[in-house]
Write a protein that holds these residues in place. Structure first.
Motif, PDB file in Angstrom:
ATOM      1  N   HIS B 101     100.101 -32.506  84.651  1.00  0.00           N
ATOM      2  CA  HIS B 101      99.909 -32.724  83.211  1.00  0.00           C
ATOM      3  C   HIS B 101      98.473 -32.437  82.837  1.00  0.00           C
ATOM      4  O   HIS B 101      97.544 -32.810  83.566  1.00  0.00           O
ATOM      5  CB  HIS B 101     100.351 -34.115  82.767  1.00  0.00           C
ATOM      6  CG  HIS B 101      99.582 -35.267  83.335  1.00  0.00           C
ATOM      7  ND1 HIS B 101      98.446 -35.759  82.741  1.00  0.00           N
ATOM      8  CD2 HIS B 101      99.787 -36.024  84.433  1.00  0.00           C
ATOM      9  CE1 HIS B 101      97.982 -36.787  83.451  1.00  0.00           C
ATOM     10  NE2 HIS B 101      98.768 -36.967  84.493  1.00  0.00           N
ATOM     11  N   ASP B 136      93.042 -37.061  87.396  1.00  0.00           N
ATOM     12  CA  ASP B 136      94.309 -37.354  86.704  1.00  0.00           C
ATOM     13  C   ASP B 136      94.407 -36.551  85.423  1.00  0.00           C
ATOM     14  O   ASP B 136      93.961 -36.994  84.407  1.00  0.00           O
ATOM     15  CB  ASP B 136      94.417 -38.854  86.412  1.00  0.00           C
ATOM     16  CG  ASP B 136      95.695 -39.226  85.695  1.00  0.00           C
ATOM     17  OD1 ASP B 136      96.661 -38.455  85.742  1.00  0.00           O
ATOM     18  OD2 ASP B 136      95.714 -40.298  85.051  1.00  0.00           O
ATOM     19  N   ASP B 137      94.949 -35.404  85.412  1.00  0.00           N
ATOM     20  CA  ASP B 137      95.604 -34.743  86.522  1.00  0.00           C
ATOM     21  C   ASP B 137      95.147 -33.284  86.523  1.00  0.00           C
ATOM     22  O   ASP B 137      95.765 -32.411  87.115  1.00  0.00           O
ATOM     23  CB  ASP B 137      97.133 -34.887  86.316  1.00  0.00           C
ATOM     24  CG  ASP B 137      97.964 -34.299  87.442  1.00  0.00           C
ATOM     25  OD1 ASP B 137      97.617 -34.486  88.619  1.00  0.00           O
ATOM     26  OD2 ASP B 137      98.962 -33.615  87.114  1.00  0.00           O
ATOM     27  N   GLU B 170     101.931 -36.567  79.155  1.00  0.00           N
ATOM     28  CA  GLU B 170     102.268 -37.530  80.215  1.00  0.00           C
ATOM     29  C   GLU B 170     101.663 -38.897  79.955  1.00  0.00           C
ATOM     30  O   GLU B 170     102.315 -39.922  80.159  1.00  0.00           O
ATOM     31  CB  GLU B 170     101.792 -36.991  81.572  1.00  0.00           C
ATOM     32  CG  GLU B 170     102.427 -37.706  82.775  1.00  0.00           C
ATOM     33  CD  GLU B 170     101.706 -38.983  83.199  1.00  0.00           C
ATOM     34  OE1 GLU B 170     102.327 -39.775  83.946  1.00  0.00           O
ATOM     35  OE2 GLU B 170     100.546 -39.223  82.786  1.00  0.00           O
ATOM     36  N   GLU B 171     100.422 -38.917  79.494  1.00  0.00           N
ATOM     37  CA  GLU B 171      99.751 -40.198  79.274  1.00  0.00           C
ATOM     38  C   GLU B 171     100.319 -40.935  78.069  1.00  0.00           C
ATOM     39  O   GLU B 171      99.908 -42.055  77.767  1.00  0.00           O
ATOM     40  CB  GLU B 171      98.236 -39.989  79.098  1.00  0.00           C
ATOM     41  CG  GLU B 171      97.537 -39.308  80.273  1.00  0.00           C
ATOM     42  CD  GLU B 171      97.519 -40.157  81.559  1.00  0.00           C
ATOM     43  OE1 GLU B 171      98.118 -41.241  81.559  1.00  0.00           O
ATOM     44  OE2 GLU B 171      96.920 -39.706  82.548  1.00  0.00           O
ATOM     45  N   ASP B 199     100.259 -36.080  91.314  1.00  0.00           N
ATOM     46  CA  ASP B 199      99.765 -36.900  90.202  1.00  0.00           C
ATOM     47  C   ASP B 199      99.680 -38.363  90.625  1.00  0.00           C
ATOM     48  O   ASP B 199      99.893 -39.250  89.821  1.00  0.00           O
ATOM     49  CB  ASP B 199     100.673 -36.718  88.973  1.00  0.00           C
ATOM     50  CG  ASP B 199     100.113 -37.371  87.722  1.00  0.00           C
ATOM     51  OD1 ASP B 199      98.883 -37.542  87.644  1.00  0.00           O
ATOM     52  OD2 ASP B 199     100.915 -37.716  86.829  1.00  0.00           O
TER      53      ASP B 199
HETATM   54 ZN   LIG Z   1      98.596 -38.576  85.808  1.00  0.00          ZN
END
Ligand SMILES: [Zn+2]
Ligand SMILES: [Zn+2]
Ligand SMILES: [Zn+2]
Ligand SMILES: [Zn+2]
Lengths: 480, 480
Positions: B101, B136-137, B170-171, B199
């Motif tokens: 991501h 991340d990431d 994603e977050e 991840d």
């Molecule tokens: Zn992540």
């Protein structure tokens, strides 16, 4: 009432001018809690100086209180000034200090107001004035100016010397006022015989009241801290002791859902109920329906009027306010908060001693936390306290106010207490060594700190007549 | 390791270029949780398209996912696109889908970062790269691009067809991605043999791991409501049933300070611990000190390594996150909140059934609330759930990754699970009907969602070598 015919007629005649003055004052957004609006608070002080000056008040002083103590967002933020002034200085007359505050609560149209909060709307049909400050406390404050104007224009001599003390920080803890009152007790306020505060409300919407008691409040914060920073509950859930779990256990031990305080030793400090006092509550004009109307719900803990009034006025209560440091927004954050502060307060009544109460609260929280066997740290601190206040409701001031009320509204006022606190009441009493009278102008449904704050025109007019008549009856009284 | 000598040498030689590429990517503040930064998230997608294109990836597509579902502050806010691309399309080779991501967590210097979070800082002394997204990431994601570049420049043929699936949400819950994967399972993703997700992180800071299990999460919200609006505790304290008091009672009944879940029936759903599984935990490189270092405190619920790992990986846990609707700021507000939402979540493990769990949670909360005898209303709802995931750690993908790890780091990786959830893992497995490998690049102390997020240069370089070697070993494997 032929006694006050000239005065009351003049007040009625001046009604449009008085509404106009209130409207001008409401237009200044003097929100003391919003630092960016501080210039507006100062502007409102100058507006009052201008009005007082035009009405012939003398010795008008803007008392500066210095910098606002930290924390502030704006550096070197000055506190708003206190407006002092006099009308009359005749040594043969009694002197009455009238207190009011010209600052207001925050308000914005988006909160749900029907009209702009800082543009006073006169509802001709409902005969009320809507706007921030109409009832709390700009309406009552300007009421005193209006009473002086009405006397002058009616050709009636003001029967007392009047001293005004108008502050601009009441909605934000009256910062600096205690010190000013202490300083001026033998200065500007020397010779004051009685203090009158018009900054509370009728219990309901129909019957006028005089208020002779207030609960105090002790505000506490219990802090539980553990991890060095907030943690992710996926990684750490189940393996670390969560501060919020511990705090929830402590908070859940303070009061039950029936309102019973679970901290040992508090009940024993409460002055016992006498048969005589018990009878007082029977005659108050109030009902469960009034409470339900005020909360907009059926969430009362008691059905009987007497129980409701006693638990509001003469028994302590413990409220949970919230938690600082935990997740508090909408949505679903999976955080383990590292440090949380639980906020709660206890309303105090005779004869609860604040220091002793704090000791009981801290001991209780420490005991409950110790039982949890948690590796986290827990401490409970007093954030602030303000003592309860109870006066003799049959002293010269109250007797004069009761007569005035009867003249204006045709009924004896209910003698009430309040559940909330007005800390300055006690300061005036202690520093000036004189009686304080709480003489409310507005009704219980005025919405002082809510949206659509209003003041009924009949209360505005009736309140001013009551204020005027009170000054006369008090001047005639034998006692001080 | 002569087997990968050319490839590994090239990765070492390209290190400055790879750090440069990561630095460029980190400079784009692609915070998916901040709606105002959405254009930056989109900008980062285009940056990736540009990089992929230069490296010779083909069939590059920006898959648009439509509008972000409500609530959003910005109307008609578009979700960031998913970046799909291929490298190689040889039917005789296996096909590996790599997921990453490109969006990141929020970050600002004021949070306490030592350097600007969106300006990558290379600490030559500590040999690490600091900046939001390094671990991340964005670091692992660009790692895949770098692996392809190293193959090309080393003149080593990529042993598999590579498919990239890089998302930008994603977050913020991977909104829209489940649907896309379902849609493309027989489209863009047709023929994928294995999925590799980089991840997550090593358990500690020294030993590489492969991850074969994740807990799920069921997020709940208990709402207690009573009065029509917030009330003043002075006036109403002691006479109304306070929603926050009731909620605190309910929340305090869910879990104790030792981490024990107090809701009946959950323990019975947890798969029993076998002797064989028990032995697995004994060999993992981890200690109480590691946990204490990660939390920066001495707040562990268990002292033994095995207990800590099992409670993180294979037992459920219940965390309290906070309360919405109550007072949550600094200071001392004397409010009685009218409607409060308690937020908590349960980490789930085999064989907990989500629906059955929700029923148990709701029954429990309803029972506890009913006992309070409160006139308020209480309800508990599931906000979202994501299932747990456990894979066979000895399948072809894991075996290949273990060999690659040994080649790069000289040790067998620990086979770990994680306490948190990566819901997309399960989606890939179920929709593409293939194995998923979690192949972490960074260390346990990288601070993925904290200040000063970093990636050690040795992990960056070692991680890319591992990714490259994994593709070769997996290509050689007999299964699939
Ligand atoms: Zn992540
Ligand atoms: Zn007020
Ligand atoms: Zn107020
Ligand atoms: Zn993340």
């Amino acid at each position: 009432q032929p006694k006050f015919e000239k005065l009351f007629d003049r007040i009625d005649a001046l009604k449009p001018a008085f509404i106009e003055r209130l409207g001008q004052a409401v237009e200044i957004p003097a929100v003391s809690g919003d630092e960016t609006l501080r210039p507006q608070v100062v502007k409102k002080a100058h507006f009052l100086v201008d009005q007082l000056s035009k009405l012939g008040f003398t010795d008008i002083q803007l008392k500066h209180l210095g910098k606002q103590p930290p924390p502030t967002s704006i550096p070197d933020l000055q506190l708003p000034p206190v407006v002092l002034s006099r009308f009359g200085n005749d040594p043969s007359k009694k002197t009455v200090l009238v207190y009011g505050h010209y600052d207001v609560q925050p308000a914005s149209l988006e909160d749900g107001w029907d009209t702009e909060p800082f543009k006073m709307y006169v509802d001709e049909k409902l005969q009320l004035m809507r706007g921030r400050g109409t009832t709390d406390d700009t309406g009552p404050l300007t009421g005193w100016l209006n009473v002086v104007q009405a006397h002058k224009e009616a050709g009636v001599e003001l029967p007392v010397n009047l001293v005004t003390c108008f502050e601009g920080m009441e909605e934000s803890g009256s910062l600096g006022l205690d010190d000013l009152i202490a300083r001026e007790a033998q200065g500007y306020f020397k010779g004051v015989d009685a203090v009158c505060i018009s900054d509370n409300y009728w219990l309901g919407t129909k019957k006028p009241v005089l208020t002779y008691g207030l609960r105090g409040v002790n505000y506490y914060q219990t802090t539980v801290e553990g991890p060095a920073a907030d943690l992710h509950s996926g990684i750490f859930g189940g393996v670390v002791a969560e501060p919020l779990v511990d705090l929830t256990q402590v908070l859940s031990s303070l009061v039950d859902s029936k309102g019973k305080i679970l901290i040992d030793g508090i009940d024993e400090m409460v002055a016992p109920l006498t048969e005589k006092e018990k009878k007082l509550y029977e005659n108050i004009d109030f009902s469960l329906d009034d409470l339900n109307a005020a909360t907009g719900s059926q969430t009362a803990l008691y059905n009987k009027k007497e129980d409701i009034l006693m638990h509001r006025w003469r028994y302590p209560s413990l409220s949970l306010h919230g938690v600082e440091g935990a997740f508090s927004s909408a949505g679903a954050k999976t955080v383990i908060p590292a440090k949380v502060h639980g906020k709660f307060s206890i309303r105090t009544v005779p004869d609860i001693d604040s220091d002793k109460l704090t000791k009981l609260v801290q001991d209780h929280c420490n005991k409950v936390f110790a039982k949890l066997g948690s590796p986290n740290k827990c401490s409970t601190e007093l954030v602030h306290d303000g003592n309860y206040w109870v006066s003799d409701p049959h002293n010269a001031s109250f007797t004069a106010a009761a007569k005035a009320t009867k003249d204006v509204y045709g009924v004896e006022p209910d003698l009430t207490r309040e559940g909330g606190s007005i800390p300055i009441t006690l300061t005036f009493q202690d520093q000036l060594k004189c009686n304080v009278l709480l003489l409310p102008m507005g009704r219980g449904d005025d919405g002082a700190h809510s949206i659509n704050e209003k003041l009924d025109i009949s209360n505005f007019v009736g309140g001013m007549k009551m204020m005027g008549a009170y000054l006369h009856y008090y001047a005639e009284s034998k006692e001080n």
